[in-house]
Design a protein around this motif. Sequence first.
Motif, mmCIF file in Angstrom:
data_model
loop_
_atom_site.group_PDB
_atom_site.id
_atom_site.type_symbol
_atom_site.label_atom_id
_atom_site.label_comp_id
_atom_site.label_asym_id
_atom_site.label_seq_id
_atom_site.Cartn_x
_atom_site.Cartn_y
_atom_site.Cartn_z
ATOM 1 N N LYS A 60 -2.905 -2.310 6.113
ATOM 2 C CA LYS A 60 -1.605 -2.579 5.496
ATOM 3 C C LYS A 60 -0.889 -1.270 5.156
ATOM 4 O O LYS A 60 0.317 -1.135 5.360
ATOM 5 N N MET A 61 -1.643 -0.273 4.637
ATOM 6 C CA MET A 61 -1.045 1.008 4.296
ATOM 7 C C MET A 61 -0.492 1.707 5.539
ATOM 8 O O MET A 61 0.646 2.171 5.543
ATOM 9 N N THR A 119 0.558 -0.588 0.416
ATOM 10 C CA THR A 119 -0.398 -1.626 0.775
ATOM 11 C C THR A 119 -0.110 -2.863 -0.072
ATOM 12 O O THR A 119 1.047 -3.091 -0.435
ATOM 13 N N TYR A 120 -1.096 -3.656 -0.370
ATOM 14 C CA TYR A 120 -0.891 -4.861 -1.181
ATOM 15 C C TYR A 120 -0.876 -4.450 -2.648
ATOM 16 O O TYR A 120 -1.926 -4.352 -3.289
ATOM 17 N N SER A 175 4.835 0.227 -4.310
ATOM 18 C CA SER A 175 5.167 0.888 -3.049
ATOM 19 C C SER A 175 6.666 1.044 -2.877
ATOM 20 O O SER A 175 7.412 0.063 -2.851
ATOM 21 N N MET A 211 -6.975 -3.128 3.315
ATOM 22 C CA MET A 211 -5.994 -2.350 2.560
ATOM 23 C C MET A 211 -5.424 -1.207 3.392
ATOM 24 O O MET A 211 -4.217 -0.932 3.356
ATOM 25 N N GLU A 212 -6.283 -0.544 4.157
ATOM 26 C CA GLU A 212 -5.811 0.614 4.925
ATOM 27 C C GLU A 212 -4.949 0.196 6.113
ATOM 28 O O GLU A 212 -3.993 0.885 6.453
#
Length: 196
Positions: A183-184, A75-76, A89, A180-181
């Motif tokens: 992006k994940m 994610t970020y 990541s 966030m999710e």
Amino acid sequence: MGVAAAAVASYPLLWREWCQTWGATEQEAQATLPGDDLLLHPDLLTTRAITVETPPGRIWPWLVQMGSGRGGAYTYDWIENLFGLNMHSAEEILPQFQDLHLGDVLPVGEGGPKLLVEVLEVDHALVLRSDDGRWVWAFVLHEIPGGTRLISRNRIAVPDASPLLRWFNQLVMEPGSLVMEQKMLRGIKERAEWYL
């Protein structure tokens, strides 16, 4: 100012369900998933999903290596690291983090919760539960023609929260978790589809 106030006021009625079920079908959002029995009455339940155009076996290695000081969260990272979570990541599969077992701990920063592996069904389900029992995070892989549905479900209990904290969680943390999710899930999709 008026637009922001309108967005906040309309969130519970117009946007909350979309935020909690982004990408998931109605069937996926209502389905019983592995790990649901670990926290029966959550105060917050989200089920989010994405289609990954590859088989489950190509997604699984990215899931089992997640965690602080491991493969990160896809994610970020800069946001995660504002909170001292030490997320970096990975852009490749890391062999040293592929041998995950029931009871293993996936760390979320030095001071964050420890996520214990509660369900481990290779190429199908990875369920983590926080050491305080208030957070259950499930990743489920369902093979479909041409790929896999990657489903992420969070079950969170905040039994002793004040009304102000509940309001903050609903209006700030829920939409923030979606950012966030998303992006994940997209990060896992991109890596699994690209990496050979």
